[in-house]
Write a protein that holds these residues in place. Structure first.
Motif, PDB file in Angstrom:
ATOM      1  N   VAL A  85       0.851  -1.187   0.000  1.00 56.90           N
ATOM      2  CA  VAL A  85       0.000   0.000   0.000  1.00 56.90           C
ATOM      3  C   VAL A  85       0.885   1.234   0.000  1.00 56.90           C
ATOM      4  N   VAL A  86       0.624   2.154  -0.919  1.00 55.56           N
ATOM      5  CA  VAL A  86       1.344   3.428  -0.959  1.00 55.56           C
ATOM      6  C   VAL A  86       0.313   4.546  -0.993  1.00 55.56           C
ATOM      7  N   LEU A  87       0.320   5.397   0.028  1.00 55.37           N
ATOM      8  CA  LEU A  87      -0.616   6.514   0.107  1.00 55.37           C
ATOM      9  C   LEU A  87       0.154   7.818   0.026  1.00 55.37           C
ATOM     10  N   PHE A  88      -0.148   8.610  -1.006  1.00 54.49           N
ATOM     11  CA  PHE A  88       0.468   9.933  -1.145  1.00 54.49           C
ATOM     12  C   PHE A  88      -0.470  10.958  -0.536  1.00 54.49           C
ATOM     13  N   ASN A  89      -0.038  11.549   0.576  1.00 54.54           N
ATOM     14  CA  ASN A  89      -0.876  12.477   1.322  1.00 54.54           C
ATOM     15  C   ASN A  89      -0.220  13.845   1.498  1.00 54.54           C
ATOM     16  N   ALA A  90       0.934  14.039   0.856  1.00 51.02           N
ATOM     17  CA  ALA A  90       1.662  15.293   1.027  1.00 51.02           C
ATOM     18  C   ALA A  90       1.029  16.415   0.209  1.00 51.02           C
ATOM     19  N   SER A 110       5.971  24.337  -5.474  1.00 46.06           N
ATOM     20  CA  SER A 110       4.670  23.846  -5.034  1.00 46.06           C
ATOM     21  C   SER A 110       4.182  22.723  -5.940  1.00 46.06           C
ATOM     22  N   LEU A 111       4.394  22.867  -7.238  1.00 49.12           N
ATOM     23  CA  LEU A 111       3.997  21.812  -8.171  1.00 49.12           C
ATOM     24  C   LEU A 111       4.767  20.517  -7.919  1.00 49.12           C
ATOM     25  N   ILE A 112       6.038  20.665  -7.575  1.00 50.33           N
ATOM     26  CA  ILE A 112       6.846  19.475  -7.289  1.00 50.33           C
ATOM     27  C   ILE A 112       6.317  18.767  -6.052  1.00 50.33           C
ATOM     28  N   VAL A 113       6.027  19.521  -4.992  1.00 49.98           N
ATOM     29  CA  VAL A 113       5.545  18.926  -3.748  1.00 49.98           C
ATOM     30  C   VAL A 113       4.188  18.275  -3.949  1.00 49.98           C
ATOM     31  N   ASN A 114       3.279  18.974  -4.611  1.00 41.82           N
ATOM     32  CA  ASN A 114       1.903  18.493  -4.750  1.00 41.82           C
ATOM     33  C   ASN A 114       1.733  17.400  -5.796  1.00 41.82           C
ATOM     34  N   ALA A 115       2.521  17.441  -6.846  1.00 37.78           N
ATOM     35  CA  ALA A 115       2.318  16.489  -7.949  1.00 37.78           C
ATOM     36  C   ALA A 115       3.582  15.749  -8.352  1.00 37.78           C
ATOM     37  N   GLY A 116       4.697  16.456  -8.450  1.00 35.53           N
ATOM     38  CA  GLY A 116       5.940  15.806  -8.866  1.00 35.53           C
ATOM     39  C   GLY A 116       6.350  14.699  -7.916  1.00 35.53           C
ATOM     40  N   ALA A 117       6.201  14.940  -6.622  1.00 32.81           N
ATOM     41  CA  ALA A 117       6.557  13.921  -5.634  1.00 32.81           C
ATOM     42  C   ALA A 117       5.643  12.712  -5.731  1.00 32.81           C
ATOM     43  N   ALA A 118       4.387  12.945  -6.090  1.00 29.38           N
ATOM     44  CA  ALA A 118       3.446  11.828  -6.259  1.00 29.38           C
ATOM     45  C   ALA A 118       3.896  10.924  -7.397  1.00 29.38           C
ATOM     46  N   GLN A 119       4.261  11.534  -8.523  1.00 25.73           N
ATOM     47  CA  GLN A 119       4.732  10.742  -9.657  1.00 25.73           C
ATOM     48  C   GLN A 119       6.050  10.052  -9.334  1.00 25.73           C
ATOM     49  N   HIS A 120       6.910  10.740  -8.580  1.00 29.64           N
ATOM     50  CA  HIS A 120       8.201  10.165  -8.184  1.00 29.64           C
ATOM     51  C   HIS A 120       7.989   8.896  -7.358  1.00 29.64           C
ATOM     52  N   LEU A 121       7.080   8.973  -6.406  1.00 26.63           N
ATOM     53  CA  LEU A 121       6.794   7.831  -5.556  1.00 26.63           C
ATOM     54  C   LEU A 121       6.214   6.669  -6.365  1.00 26.63           C
ATOM     55  N   VAL A 122       5.305   6.985  -7.274  1.00 28.28           N
ATOM     56  CA  VAL A 122       4.719   5.964  -8.145  1.00 28.28           C
ATOM     57  C   VAL A 122       5.790   5.308  -9.006  1.00 28.28           C
ATOM     58  N   HIS A 123       6.674   6.130  -9.547  1.00 26.74           N
ATOM     59  CA  HIS A 123       7.736   5.614 -10.406  1.00 26.74           C
ATOM     60  C   HIS A 123       8.614   4.605  -9.664  1.00 26.74           C
ATOM     61  N   ARG A 124       8.846   4.857  -8.396  1.00 25.11           N
ATOM     62  CA  ARG A 124       9.718   3.979  -7.615  1.00 25.11           C
ATOM     63  C   ARG A 124       9.001   2.704  -7.143  1.00 25.11           C
ATOM     64  N   PHE A 125       7.737   2.807  -6.774  1.00 29.74           N
ATOM     65  CA  PHE A 125       7.048   1.669  -6.163  1.00 29.74           C
ATOM     66  C   PHE A 125       6.159   0.872  -7.120  1.00 29.74           C
TER      67      PHE A 125
END
Length: 227
Positions: A85-90, A110-125
């Protein structure tokens, strides 16, 4: 590939993040908590452990890809595998201000924190989840993602709209894989004892994870959620 019985909460603050951690812990998941400040995480780890859960804190800044990668690698070592389970809540609502007056560098961050980090996490997991054919990738959103609003909320609107787009396109890309994608759109300020109680909201993530609801997005408008 076998996934670890671990839930990652990226953006583990005192509201929805903490409530989601408790919710998945009651289901027997080990909890990997990610936030920017260690002090934020320490009390939550202690709370979860006091309730009998297994939890560990991992520090990462959503605006710093290298720190995300470090947290991801450390979680894999601790969990002895990739999470199920991976939950992006940032998120960040800063900088507030009229869209044409916000500093471009701050807007980009702000775009990186709200969306870029979400894609980054998805890319890794995501690769491990896809190889296993199970698990879930979950996202917390709000009304700004669907209905962009100015008057000081232009930056947050852009970030949440972009994050929602990441989730929706991801769902299309991996449809039929066995991996569930879920968006919980919370249309109001959260507070305990109100119609937007984080503990009530967190239970909706389990529905998305288990695939017991139609579609990939639930809208929480107070007291309950609907597709």
């Amino acid at each position: 590939m076998t996934l670890s019985n671990t839930a990652v909460i990226f953006g583990a603050g005192p509201g929805i993040g903490a409530a989601a951690a408790r919710e998945f812990a009651t289901l027997g998941y080990k909890i990997a908590l990610i936030a920017r400040t260690r002090s934020t995480l320490a009390w939550l780890v202690a709370q979860l452990e006091a309730d009998g859960a297994t939890a560990k804190a991992f520090v990462a800044d959503a605006a710093d890809g290298d720190s995300i990668d470090t947290a991801v690698n450390d979680i894999r070592v601790w969990a002895k595998g990739d999470p199920s389970v991976v939950l992006f809540n940032a998120f960040t609502s800063q900088p507030a201000g009229l869209t044409h007056k916000v500093d471009p560098a701050a807007f980009s961050r702000s775009l990186i924190v709200n969306a870029g980090a979400a894609q980054h996490l998805v890319h890794r997991f995501a690769p491990a989840l896809l190889a296993a054919g199970e698990g879930s990738l979950l996202f917390t959103s709000n009304a700004f993602g669907e209905f962009p609003t100015g008057s000081g909320f232009g930056t947050l609107s852009a970030g949440k709209a972009a994050m929602r787009s990441v989730a929706l396109t991801l769902a299309q890309d991996i449809a039929g894989s066995g991996v569930r994608v879920g968006i919980l759109t919370v249309n109001g300020p959260t507070a305990r004892g109100t119609d937007f109680d984080p503990d009530v909201i967190a239970a909706e993530f389990v529905k998305l994870h288990q695939g017991t609801v139609d579609g990939i997005e639930l809208h929480f408008n107070g007291a309950s959620a609907s597709a």
